[in-house]
Design a protein around this motif. Structure first.
Motif, PDB file in Angstrom:
ATOM      1  N   TYR A 572       8.176  79.251 -44.447  1.00  0.00           N
ATOM      2  CA  TYR A 572       8.902  80.445 -45.373  1.00  0.00           C
ATOM      3  C   TYR A 572       7.950  81.915 -45.894  1.00  0.00           C
ATOM      4  N   ALA A 573       7.971  81.763 -46.540  1.00  0.00           N
ATOM      5  CA  ALA A 573       6.814  83.222 -46.579  1.00  0.00           C
ATOM      6  C   ALA A 573       6.533  84.271 -45.426  1.00  0.00           C
ATOM      7  N   ARG A 574       6.717  83.278 -44.037  1.00  0.00           N
ATOM      8  CA  ARG A 574       6.458  84.650 -42.995  1.00  0.00           C
ATOM      9  C   ARG A 574       8.194  85.203 -42.640  1.00  0.00           C
ATOM     10  N   GLU A 575       8.824  84.120 -42.988  1.00  0.00           N
ATOM     11  CA  GLU A 575      10.133  84.822 -42.268  1.00  0.00           C
ATOM     12  C   GLU A 575      10.931  85.203 -43.407  1.00  0.00           C
ATOM     13  N   HIS A 576      10.724  85.298 -44.812  1.00  0.00           N
ATOM     14  CA  HIS A 576      11.933  85.789 -45.504  1.00  0.00           C
ATOM     15  C   HIS A 576      11.274  86.269 -46.758  1.00  0.00           C
ATOM     16  N   GLY A 577       9.997  86.763 -46.689  1.00  0.00           N
ATOM     17  CA  GLY A 577       8.933  87.440 -47.655  1.00  0.00           C
ATOM     18  C   GLY A 577       8.774  86.724 -48.856  1.00  0.00           C
TER      19      GLY A 577
END
Length: 807
Positions: A572-577
């Motif tokens: 999730y962090a890689r996709e949305h920050g």
């Protein structure tokens, strides 16, 4: 030159004896019973008489106490030269004479000083003696004294039985204290094992019918009965002490010493109880320093007829004989314990397992003390059999090594151990168990300080074995070789949240994170220079970090890259920050890890982890949709409130909408003390039928349309100003600025204003504002507030009434 003899004040001497030597009045009974016992042993040893008997009788009506024995008796010469002469006793010489003839019962003769008979005058006004020597042909003698320094002797008018009867007429203050019960209890304590049987008030069984266990070592029942009756405990392991011969103490020697004893390891900690010391069947006192230091978990009794006693016969002289007794007891006890510990029979092993369960602390502490400061015999005897909890089992260190519970590395054997106390926030040890079990490793559970001390001593004695704290062994179960970008996301995000974190891989994968002492651990091992500003700042920062709730520095949260929740968070962090959802998820992992770190139900928590992870994943995904929906609804609500306020103002101006004439808008600071103070004011207004409304501040920090609407619809504005922050210089304080702003809105809407002002509020804060209808200033006392609220209630009621009349 004239020569004079010493004068003796017998009444004063008796009083002094009672204060300094015989402060327990029942000790007088011990002295009389001991004299009777000595007489019976002398008759048996010197004259070949049969074993004696002693009878004790108490007459509560005549207040008389009698002790009768069939011992050797006394003639008139003995009455004068021995009984009536202070500090004159021939018993010690007669005992030695009988011991030379190998008459063993002579050890039971206890008389030494010749002053014990005087103790009878502590509790008696009159003392009468009827006696007849075993070899006397006459009728016998009568002796009488009132303890005033004089005595009478005359022949008996009738033939007396051989032996002695001592009769005491009790003093008035002791008549209610000397009874059959008190005599039984006192003699059971002081004369439990004298040789001659004694009977109280014609009882069928002698009161001293039980033998001490050291006189019949084959009778296990005696050992059980002794420990139960004297200490209220049962024995787990028994040791019998026996010595009859010379003892060498350094350069000195004791030609002959006779010692018998029974010591046991009980089924409960002994707490404040101590083993007991006896001589010639008489109780002397507790053995507080007579056993070796490592034997602090042992109870029992030691008897030695050769002890030199103090005059009060309640302690021993700390001379060479006492040192010899201590040496013999220590040697015999150590030998017996080592011999028992070396016995490999299963029933003996099982018995010692029970001992270790109950007395582990005392045994380990004593063993370490013995190894460091003593001879080391006790330590060596228990070193390889003391059990620890290792890998879910109880076993000794030697067994753990033999069964391969240690790790081999570089030709050395490593045993890990877990110990609490190395850190401020202590692990419960279960997370370590989970981590090590997954790798097939084991560790010793040594969370108690005495277990750690024992391990350190054991490691010092075994050069081929390395004992490693479990926190230093985590390198074997944690793998920090992870994706660099993922590791950076975890460390930077968690640092912003206030704690250290690293991404790692470990099993079991159900654990999303664990708290481990890595990273900043070296900060605790360094020395800080307090003399420099930099050093002081570093120390302060370290203390602040250690004291902050929830801050586990110098410990680090290791987040598990093998865990499904962590994998989803990173995706999730890689996709949305990194947003609020990522931070919230990492906080939850942190909280779960804290539970794992300190909770004994860690295994249950680990089993719950998959379902918790799924729940958090669903929340994470759902939160993204909810955020946009929530923002849209907030905008719609704000626009609706604005339209309502505008419409309400229009209706008020046109006269279609009327104000509620019985409503007061109450403005005050919403801190807890002010809110509590105003609560009573609200009740006063409501009791007068006046409705009260108040306001709140919205998130934007300005008066909301809803509050303005309330003020406009109210019939009167009442503001309560209480002190808040101090104003520098003039000594006054400011109040809540919201009250002033709300007051300004009330004036703008044409609503009457009443201010109730605490005297502590600086006048400059509110005095330059005009337009107040009424101001009430309140003093410092609680009663002033009560009076002010009552006055304000009356004013408000009158103002509202007048307004209603005008309408």
């Amino acid at each position: 030159m004239a020569r004079y003899g010493f004068e003796t004040n017998i009444p004063e001497l008796t009083r002094r004896l009672g204060i300094n030597l015989y402060n327990d009045p029942t000790i007088s009974l011990r002295e009389l019973l001991q004299n009777a016992n000595d007489a019976c042993i002398l008759a048996e040893g010197l004259l070949g008489a049969p074993k004696g008997r002693i009878d004790i009788s108490v007459d509560p009506h005549s207040h008389r106490l009698s002790i009768t024995d069939n011992g050797i008796g006394m003639d008139e010469k003995c009455l004068k030269e021995v009984l009536s002469t202070i500090a004159s006793s021939t018993k010690a010489e007669l005992r030695k004479e009988l011991e030379k003839k190998h008459f063993k019962p002579a050890r039971g003769i206890a008389g030494q000083f010749g002053i014990g008979f005087l103790s009878t005058f502590i509790i008696a006004d009159d003392v009468h003696i009827e006696t007849r020597h075993q070899q006397e042909s006459g009728p016998g003698s009568l002796w009488h004294s009132k303890g005033d320094g004089y005595y009478d002797i005359h022949p008996s008018p009738k033939i007396l039985p051989r032996g002695t009867t001592v009769t005491l007429v009790l003093k008035e203050e002791f008549r209610n204290k000397i009874s059959t019960m008190t005599i039984t209890e006192a003699l059971a304590k002081y004369c439990p094992f004298i040789r001659t049987p004694y009977y109280i008030n014609n009882s069928t069984l002698p009161a001293n019918h039980e033998l001490p266990p050291w006189r019949d070592t084959d009778n296990q029942g005696l050992a059980d009965a002794y420990l139960r009756s004297n200490f209220n405990k049962r024995p787990l392991v028994n040791f019998f002490i026996e010595h009859d011969g010379p003892v060498i103490i350094g350069s000195e020697s004791v030609p002959h010493l006779s010692i018998s004893g029974y010591l046991a390891i009980p089924d409960q900690p002994r707490w404040s109880q101590e083993p007991r010391l006896y001589t010639s069947g008489l109780y002397v006192g507790e053995i507080r320093d007579g056993l070796p230091s490592w034997a602090r978990f042992v109870l029992g009794g030691i008897e030695c007829p050769d002890l030199d006693l103090t005059l009060g016969r309640d302690n021993v002289m700390k001379n060479t004989i006492w040192q010899a007794v201590k040496k013999v007891v220590a040697e015999k006890l150590t030998q017996a314990m080592v011999r028992d510990l070396s016995d490999r029979r299963s029933r003996i092993r099982q018995r010692w397992n029970s001992v270790f369960d109950i007395h582990a602390e005392h045994i380990m502490r004593s063993a370490v003390e013995d190894a460091r400061y003593g001879e080391g015999d006790f330590y060596r005897s228990v070193r390889d059999i003391v059990p620890f909890r290792i890998g879910g089992e109880r076993m000794s260190l030697a067994t753990a090594i033999a069964q391969g519970k240690c790790m081999e590395e570089g030709g050395r054997r490593i045993l890990f151990y877990f110990a609490q106390g190395f850190r401020r926030h202590e692990s419960a040890g279960v997370q370590e168990s989970l981590l090590f079990d997954e790798r097939g490793l084991h560790f010793i559970d040594a969370r108690n300080f005495y277990e750690r001390d024992f391990l350190q001593q054991y490691g010092a004695d075994n050069s081929s074995l390395s004992l490693v704290p479990i926190e230093d062994g985590l390198e074997y179960v944690l793998n920090f070789e992870c994706d660099t970008d993922d590791a950076r996301i975890i460390s930077e995000t968690c640092r912003a949240l206030g704690y250290n974190a690293r991404l790692s891989k470990f099993e079991p994968s159900e654990l999303a994170g664990v708290i481990v002492p890595v990273g900043d651990q070296d900060r605790h091992d360094r020395e800080f220079d307090w003399s420099t500003p930099e050093g002081r700042e570093e120390v302060i920062q370290l203390l602040v970090g250690a004291a902050s709730p929830g801050n586990y520095r110098p410990y680090t949260l290791c987040i598990n890259a093998n865990n499904i929740l962590v994998q989803e968070i990173l995706r999730y962090a890689r996709e949305h920050g990194v947003d609020s959802h990522i931070k919230l998820a990492l906080k939850q992992i942190y909280f779960m890890s804290v539970l794992v770190f300190g909770d004994t139900n860690t295994r249950v928590i680990a089993e719950m982890a998959p379902s918790l992870s799924s729940l958090m994943l669903s929340f994470l995904r759902r939160s993204t949709d909810l955020d946009s929906e929530l923002a849209r609804l907030r905008q719609m609500l704000s626009e609706a409130q604005k339209r309502v306020a505008e419409k309400e103002a229009e209706l008020l101006r046109s006269g279609i909408l009327k104000k509620e004439n019985e409503t007061v808008f109450l403005a005050y600071g919403y801190d807890q003390p002010t809110a509590s103070l105003v609560q009573g004011f609200k009740h006063l207004l409501q009791d007068r039928g006046i409705s009260v409304i108040d306001g709140q501040v919205d998130a934007a920090g300005s008066l909301s349309e809803q509050i303005l609407s309330r003020i406009r619809s109210s019939s009167m504005f009442v503001g309560v100003l209480t002190p808040r922050d101090k104003i520098e210089g003039d000594g006054g304080s400011i109040a809540s600025t919201w009250v002033i702003e709300e007051k300004g809105a009330a004036r703008a809407c044409g609503v009457p204003v009443l201010l109730i002002v605490d005297r502590g509020v600086a006048q400059q804060f509110y005095g330059n504002l005009d337009g107040d209808n009424v101001r009430i200033t309140v003093g410092d006392q609680p009663a002033d507030w009560v009076d002010a609220f009552r006055r304000a209630t009356n004013m408000i009621a009158e103002t509202l009434r007048q307004t209603l009349d005008r309408d």
